[in-house]
Write a protein that holds these residues in place. Sequence first.
Motif: not given
Length: 157
Positions: A50-58, A60-73
């Motif tokens: 949800h939050d680019r800054e939180a992703a960067r603190r973790a 990561l370069a940007d927010v990432i999709a949850s695993g279930q996002h790709t699984s559902a698609l």
Amino acid sequence: MTDSSTLIADEAAIAALVQVGERIEHVAHYTRDEISRFATLTLDLNPVHHDREAARRAGLADVIASGQHTSALMSGLAASYFSREDGIARSMLCLHFNFAYREPIFAGSDVSMRWVVSSTEWNASLDGVIAQLEGKATVGHALAVIARGTVLVRRAS
């Protein structure tokens, strides 16, 4: 013991519904808003979705999709394909899906999803074809998700 006429009938039923080697392909574009909305709908409030800054603190370069996002698609892609009507009305039931996540999928990515039918078997008691599927989702040339599935495909009544 099965006679040859039964085997021929089974093979014809399988071929009419599902064939080994069939491919299902789709490309989806993952936006930041879609990633966040999907995660929220599935109750995944992890800030890296949800939050680019939180992703960067973790890290990561940007927010990432949850695993279930790709699984559902990918699950939906298989369900739509095997319940299509193209001269033969079909119905499909998901029996089993398994997804392994290898790389994160970042916002702004185009994700290529593919299923391939690897084997089929007629199941008389279920009156349909049990098909084994091998799947993957890639971003560019990077393998992000490996998938396997088992579906039951029948003639729709």
